[in-house]
Motif scaffolding. Structure first.
Motif, PDB file in Angstrom:
ATOM      1  N   THR A  61       0.849  -1.188   0.000  1.00 17.32           N
ATOM      2  CA  THR A  61       0.000   0.000   0.000  1.00 17.32           C
ATOM      3  C   THR A  61       0.885   1.238   0.000  1.00 17.32           C
ATOM      4  OG1 THR A  61      -1.630   1.287   1.267  1.00 17.32           O
ATOM      5  CG2 THR A  61      -0.232  -0.199   2.534  1.00 17.32           C
ATOM      6  N   ARG A  62       0.485   2.255  -0.768  1.00 21.80           N
ATOM      7  CA  ARG A  62       1.277   3.484  -0.809  1.00 21.80           C
ATOM      8  C   ARG A  62       1.062   4.331   0.449  1.00 21.80           C
ATOM      9  NH1 ARG A  62      -0.829   4.047  -6.424  1.00 21.80           N
ATOM     10  NH2 ARG A  62      -1.809   6.007  -5.831  1.00 21.80           N
ATOM     11  N   GLN A 115       5.761   6.957 -10.942  1.00 22.25           N
ATOM     12  CA  GLN A 115       4.671   6.439 -11.783  1.00 22.25           C
ATOM     13  C   GLN A 115       4.692   4.920 -11.808  1.00 22.25           C
ATOM     14  OE1 GLN A 115       5.315   8.263 -15.607  1.00 22.25           O
ATOM     15  NE2 GLN A 115       3.949   9.978 -15.134  1.00 22.25           N
ATOM     16  N   GLU A 116       5.868   4.344 -11.963  1.00 21.60           N
ATOM     17  CA  GLU A 116       5.992   2.885 -11.984  1.00 21.60           C
ATOM     18  C   GLU A 116       5.589   2.283 -10.646  1.00 21.60           C
ATOM     19  OE1 GLU A 116      10.017   2.291 -13.234  1.00 21.60           O
ATOM     20  OE2 GLU A 116       9.560   2.813 -15.322  1.00 21.60           O
ATOM     21  N   TYR A 117       5.985   2.928  -9.566  1.00 23.21           N
ATOM     22  CA  TYR A 117       5.586   2.472  -8.230  1.00 23.21           C
ATOM     23  C   TYR A 117       4.058   2.509  -8.098  1.00 23.21           C
ATOM     24  CZ  TYR A 117       4.967   2.587  -3.142  1.00 23.21           C
ATOM     25  OH  TYR A 117       4.550   2.343  -1.865  1.00 23.21           O
ATOM     26  N   CYS A 118       3.438   3.576  -8.550  1.00 24.86           N
ATOM     27  CA  CYS A 118       1.975   3.707  -8.470  1.00 24.86           C
ATOM     28  C   CYS A 118       1.267   2.623  -9.281  1.00 24.86           C
ATOM     29  CB  CYS A 118       1.528   5.089  -8.939  1.00 24.86           C
ATOM     30  SG  CYS A 118       1.964   6.420  -7.819  1.00 24.86           S
ATOM     31  N   GLN A 119       1.854   2.233 -10.380  1.00 23.37           N
ATOM     32  CA  GLN A 119       1.262   1.186 -11.193  1.00 23.37           C
ATOM     33  C   GLN A 119       1.352  -0.180 -10.514  1.00 23.37           C
ATOM     34  OE1 GLN A 119       3.289   1.626 -14.931  1.00 23.37           O
ATOM     35  NE2 GLN A 119       1.958   3.305 -15.597  1.00 23.37           N
ATOM     36  N   ARG A 120       2.372  -0.388  -9.703  1.00 25.13           N
ATOM     37  CA  ARG A 120       2.570  -1.673  -9.006  1.00 25.13           C
ATOM     38  C   ARG A 120       1.829  -1.746  -7.682  1.00 25.13           C
ATOM     39  NH1 ARG A 120       7.742  -0.431  -9.819  1.00 25.13           N
ATOM     40  NH2 ARG A 120       8.160  -0.269  -7.577  1.00 25.13           N
TER      41      ARG A 120
END
Length: 155
Positions: free
Chosen positions: A89-90, A145-150
């Motif tokens: 979770t972010r 952005q890549e982190y948000c996609q994962r």
């Protein structure tokens, strides 16, 4: 010009405290219990949510400390933390606060607290999370952005 921090000038847990304080005041004026009689289920569920929330909060804080990056949203982030609970979770600390808030609502039998929670989370989203995400996007670009996609925002 890039921001030096998300620019949140109040501690986000304050939103949960204010939401619960308002729920308590409303309950004093217009009592609205969650259940007529507290039960083992509500008490156990409340304590489980509070405990899980505190464990998740501690894990999030410890992870930030280990990576030596800003914990408070008025401090700069040195990196995108992707270990510990941040793999799932972010926003583990906000999720932890939400779980604890729900647990306290169960223990205190305040339906008002549950009714106000969506508003608390809306203010959190607009006043804190959107600012943090804008800042992280600005600071870390494609990596964020890549982190948000994962990784999902909540769960």
């Amino acid at each position: 010009m890039p921001h030096k921090s998300p620019g949140v000038h109040f501690p986000p847990p304050l939103l949960y405290v204010l939401g619960f304080a308002l729920a308590w005041l409303l309950h004093r004026r217009w009592p609205l219990p969650l259940v007529q009689e507290r039960s083992t289920l509500t008490v156990t569920g409340g304590w489980l949510l509070i405990t899980a929330g505190l464990v998740l909060l501690a894990a999030g804080l410890i992870t930030f400390v280990r990576h030596r990056t800003g914990i408070y949203p008025n401090q700069p982030a040195k990196m995108i933390v992707q270990s510990g609970p941040y793999r799932f979770t972010r926003n583990p600390m906000y999720l932890a606060l939400t779980m604890s808030y729900l647990g306290i609502a169960l223990l205190t039998n305040l339906l008002w607290a549950l009714l106000l929670l969506p508003f608390v989370m809306l203010v959190l989203q607009v006043a804190v999370i959107q600012r943090e995400e804008r800042y992280l996007q600005e600071a870390f670009g494609t990596a964020y952005q890549e982190y948000c996609q994962r990784v999902r925002r909540w769960l």
